[in-house]
Design an enzyme around this catalytic site. Structure first.
Site, PDB file in Angstrom:
ATOM      1  N   VAL A   1     -80.396 -44.283-135.579  1.00 53.39           N
ATOM      2  CA  VAL A   1     -79.635 -45.368-136.196  1.00 53.39           C
ATOM      3  C   VAL A   1     -78.175 -45.312-135.764  1.00 53.39           C
ATOM      4  O   VAL A   1     -77.547 -46.346-135.523  1.00 53.39           O
ATOM      5  CB  VAL A   1     -79.757 -45.298-137.733  1.00 53.39           C
ATOM      6  CG1 VAL A   1     -78.841 -46.328-138.391  1.00 53.39           C
ATOM      7  CG2 VAL A   1     -81.206 -45.533-138.165  1.00 53.39           C
TER       8      VAL A   1
ATOM      9  N   TYR B   1     -81.312 -33.891-151.907  1.00 53.83           N
ATOM     10  CA  TYR B   1     -81.173 -35.017-150.984  1.00 53.83           C
ATOM     11  C   TYR B   1     -81.002 -36.325-151.751  1.00 53.83           C
ATOM     12  O   TYR B   1     -80.077 -37.111-151.473  1.00 53.83           O
ATOM     13  CB  TYR B   1     -82.388 -35.100-150.065  1.00 53.83           C
ATOM     14  CG  TYR B   1     -82.346 -36.264-149.115  1.00 53.83           C
ATOM     15  CD1 TYR B   1     -81.426 -36.301-148.079  1.00 53.83           C
ATOM     16  CD2 TYR B   1     -83.230 -37.336-149.248  1.00 53.83           C
ATOM     17  CE1 TYR B   1     -81.383 -37.374-147.192  1.00 53.83           C
ATOM     18  CE2 TYR B   1     -83.192 -38.406-148.372  1.00 53.83           C
ATOM     19  CZ  TYR B   1     -82.271 -38.422-147.351  1.00 53.83           C
ATOM     20  OH  TYR B   1     -82.227 -39.484-146.486  1.00 53.83           O
TER      21      TYR B   1
END
Length: 282
Positions: free
Chosen positions: A25, A162
């Site tokens: 990305v 996370y």
């Protein structure tokens, strides 16, 4: 919705930074920015991959590209990045680093690993926004994209640290959008699901090798997209096009500026649903 469909050097240039910009990305964002006439600073740890990406961007788009080799998990990384770019006017900052290698139970990771993730996904993101956002606000134009995750929507088993860090990024992006929207600075919290990146492919291959249930298999090699995974170029183009449509953009959603996909579920049921999803993809 407002869109960015023409050269954006005035609003978001002349330079942009992509933190975590060597592949996936991040490099897709770099190409998208360069295609719009913005010079790019690529930041990542792996020098060969970083330099290869920079060479391709220069050749394809004819813009200037600077590389800065940094571990964004290091406490002094953003101070070093600020020094390395002190001579540049940064009009766009994309923070794309901070993927989790693998979903595992909280106590199956040592404390230092958790703290490193918090440093990279929270402290460094906040420092980047402060160091590079302040000049944008002072100039009255600029853009900040914080790439976050669907793990931010609710807590979930094997996603504790996370998910918590990505929720931090989402709330930070939305809050800065509210503060800076009247100062000419666009802020976008970009929420991603499962994406076809090199790191995600490595994860899927490792899971497949271990016989993990639920691991997706590749349709082929030589760059073919893994089934069901979002394409990084599509993600970057959509985000750059809708940078002015913050505070939140949910890639792949029928309602990308909407709320949590858990809708009216209470928090307990959302956490259970997130936990089932994590178990099914690990």
């Amino acid at each position: 919705m407002g869109t960015v469909t023409v050269t954006t050097t005035g609003a978001y240039g002349p330079w942009g930074i992509v933190a975590g910009g060597s592949d996936g990305v991040g490099v897709a964002f770099a190409h998208g920015m360069a295609a719009r006439g913005i010079n790019v600073v690529l930041v990542a740890r792996r020098v060969p991959v970083l330099e290869s990406a920079a060479a391709e961007i220069r050749a394809r788009h004819g813009v200037e590209v600077r590389t800065v080799a940094l571990d964004l998990g290091a406490p002094d990384a953003l101070a070093e990045l600020a020094k390395a770019t002190a001579d540049l006017e940064i009009g766009l900052f994309v923070y794309n680093a901070g993927a989790d290698v693998r979903s595992v139970a909280f106590l199956d990771r040592d404390l230092d690993t958790h703290l490193s993730l918090v440093q990279r996904n929270c402290a460094a993101v906040l420092e980047a926004a402060h160091r590079f956002g302040a000049p944008m606000v002072a100039r009255g134009h600029g853009g900040l994209v914080l790439v976050t995750s669907g793990a931010a929507w609710a807590g979930g088993a094997t996603l504790a640290t996370y998910g918590a860090t990505k929720a931090f990024d989402l709330i930070l992006a939305e809050s800065l959008w509210a503060e800076w929207r009247g100062n000419g600075v666009d802020v976008l919290g970009l929420v991603l699901g499962r994406t076809d990146t090199p790191s995600h492919r490595r994860l899927l291959e490792a899971e497949s090798a271990e016989g993990a249930e639920g691991a997706e298999s590749a349709e082929g090699t030589n760059g073919q997209v893994y089934e069901g995974l979002a394409d990084p170029t599509d993600i970057a183009e959509e985000a750059l096009t809708h940078l002015a449509d913050g505070p939140t953009w949910i890639h792949g959603s029928e309602n990308p500026t909407g709320g949590s996909p858990f809708g009216a579920l209470n928090r307990r049921d959302s956490v259970l649903a997130m936990s089932r999803g994590a178990a099914g993809s690990s």
